[in-house]
Design an enzyme around this catalytic site. Structure first.
Site, PDB file in Angstrom:
ATOM      1  CE1 TYR A   1      -5.143   2.876  -5.681  1.00 21.14           C
ATOM      2  CE2 TYR A   1      -3.784   4.818  -5.330  1.00 21.14           C
ATOM      3  CZ  TYR A   1      -4.005   3.466  -5.173  1.00 21.14           C
ATOM      4  OH  TYR A   1      -3.074   2.700  -4.521  1.00 21.14           O
TER       5      TYR A   1
ATOM      6  CB  CYS B   1      -0.909  -0.022   1.232  1.00 23.51           C
ATOM      7  SG  CYS B   1      -1.881   1.480   1.444  1.00 23.51           S
TER       8      CYS B   1
ATOM      9  CB  THR C   1      -7.733   2.159   5.952  1.00 22.55           C
ATOM     10  OG1 THR C   1      -7.710   2.959   7.139  1.00 22.55           O
ATOM     11  CG2 THR C   1      -9.066   2.335   5.250  1.00 22.55           C
ATOM     12  CB  VAL C   2      -2.860  -0.536   6.163  1.00 23.99           C
ATOM     13  CG1 VAL C   2      -3.254  -1.760   6.955  1.00 23.99           C
ATOM     14  CG2 VAL C   2      -2.918  -0.813   4.668  1.00 23.99           C
TER      15      VAL C   2
END
Length: 370
Positions: A208, A77, A144-145
């Protein structure tokens, strides 16, 4: 409830890097849901985080305290990669432990499938979701991370990734290593923040917006904005070694984590294909300069990066085939950026080698020949 890397989305049917069990080819339905934007809709990132801060004065109930918190990340990520780099550059490894999730996931939570038995050895849980639920039972938003977890209670403190790194830089100074660089110098913060805003909207999030565009129009606009900004950054960096001032700052870290993934995943997987990074000479040299700086390239696991994107985003890559390329050996070639001057660590020093338990496996890194 759907989960993701800190790449959250607020379009109803969008899930970015979301999580639960490791993603495999035997669960295509879940992964299809995890990587689609409804037709005709633009990708919009959800930025509703747990905004609790860990500060020197403990004003939110969580004071800076070495050994109390665990940083949970995934090397795949980009948003978590920022925190990994900052922690390493500042020498916070002994003050803040780090838990590592695997690169793939399903619809519920990032998981600790890299650890023996699939259990985080410090938190004692198989899923990051468990830590979120301990903070807020039935937590309704994305798992999330990066996330920082309070070890005594096992509850997430924050997943507000922009503040996680700046708080490491500003609030944890008493626990920085000797020679730690000033990554967020007070005199440059306004300029760093301004640069970061443009990099975030057009580049970090821009890739994204291309990859998860729900219409040709939204893709075309995202594509135009992405490469317009990359051209602007190339111009800026053609005469200066780093984005702000003459040392590495938070701004360079935020741009680097997107650039290092560009050719491996964004160029093809997200259709950001006007140019590869290697075809943008200034940015390619800048990225290599950082990659070859201790604390940057030694945090990069290309195998996990490719596995995450190509296996999790089944709406984009329904076959789950992970490409063999690109050739990564160029990351170690000379960059010649030193001729622009600048001092990467200012008056500080490079970090030492990573902890043995945090070394990227050689087979997942850049092939070294000769």
């Amino acid at each position: 409830m759907t989960k993701r890397c800190q790449a959250s989305v607020a379009v109803t049917t969008v899930v970015l890097m979301r999580s639960d069990r490791p993603t495999t080819v035997d669960n295509p339905a879940a992964e299809e849901h995890n990587s689609r934007v409804a037709d005709g809709q633009e990708f919009v990132r959800d930025t509703a985080f747990i905004e609790t801060r860990i500060t020197r004065d403990g004003r939110d109930g969580y004071p800076v305290e070495p050994g109390r918190y665990r940083l949970v990340v995934a090397r795949a990520c980009p948003w978590a990669n920022r925190a990994i780099i900052v922690r390493r550059l500042l020498g916070l490894e002994d003050a803040i432990s780090m838990g590592m999730c695997g690169p793939t996931h399903g619809v519920n939570s990032w998981t600790f499938d890299l650890d023996p038995g699939g259990i985080d050895p410090v938190l004692g849980v198989p899923r990051l979701k468990d830590a979120y639920d301990r903070r807020m039972p039935g937590y309704p938003k994305g798992i999330t991370v990066p996330a920082v977890v309070d070890i005594p209670t096992g509850a997430v403190v924050t997943n507000d990734y922009p503040h996680i790194t700046t708080d490491f830089e500003v609030e944890w100074t008493d626990h920085h290593r000797p020679g730690a660089p000033d990554l967020y110098p007070d005199r440059l913060r306004d300029e760093i923040d301004e640069i970061n805003r443009g990099v975030y909207t057009e580049v970090n999030n821009g890739v994204y917006r291309c990859g998860f565009a729900g219409s040709q129009q939204s893709y075309d606009e995202a594509y135009r904005r992405l490469f317009t900004k990359l051209d602007e950054l190339s111009e800026r960096l053609s005469t200066r070694r780093f984005l702000v001032g003459d040392t590495i700052t938070e701004a360079d870290i935020r741009l680097f984590t997107t650039l290092v993934r560009f050719d491996a995943v964004y160029h093809g997987h997200f259709k950001c294909n006007r140019s590869t990074l290697t075809e943008m000479p200034v940015l390619w040299a800048y990225a290599r300069d950082l990659f070859q700086t201790p604390g940057f390239g030694d945090t990069i696991d290309f195998t996990q990066i490719k596995a995450h994107y190509y296996l999790v985003h089944r709406g984009i890559n329904p076959t789950g085939i992970v490409p063999d390329g690109p050739d990564l050996t160029g990351w170690l070639t000379p960059h010649h950026r030193g001729r622009l001057g600048g001092r990467p660590f200012g008056d500080g020093t490079p970090p030492g080698p990573p902890k043995p338990t945090e070394v990227v496996p050689a087979q997942n890194w850049v092939p070294v020949h000769g």
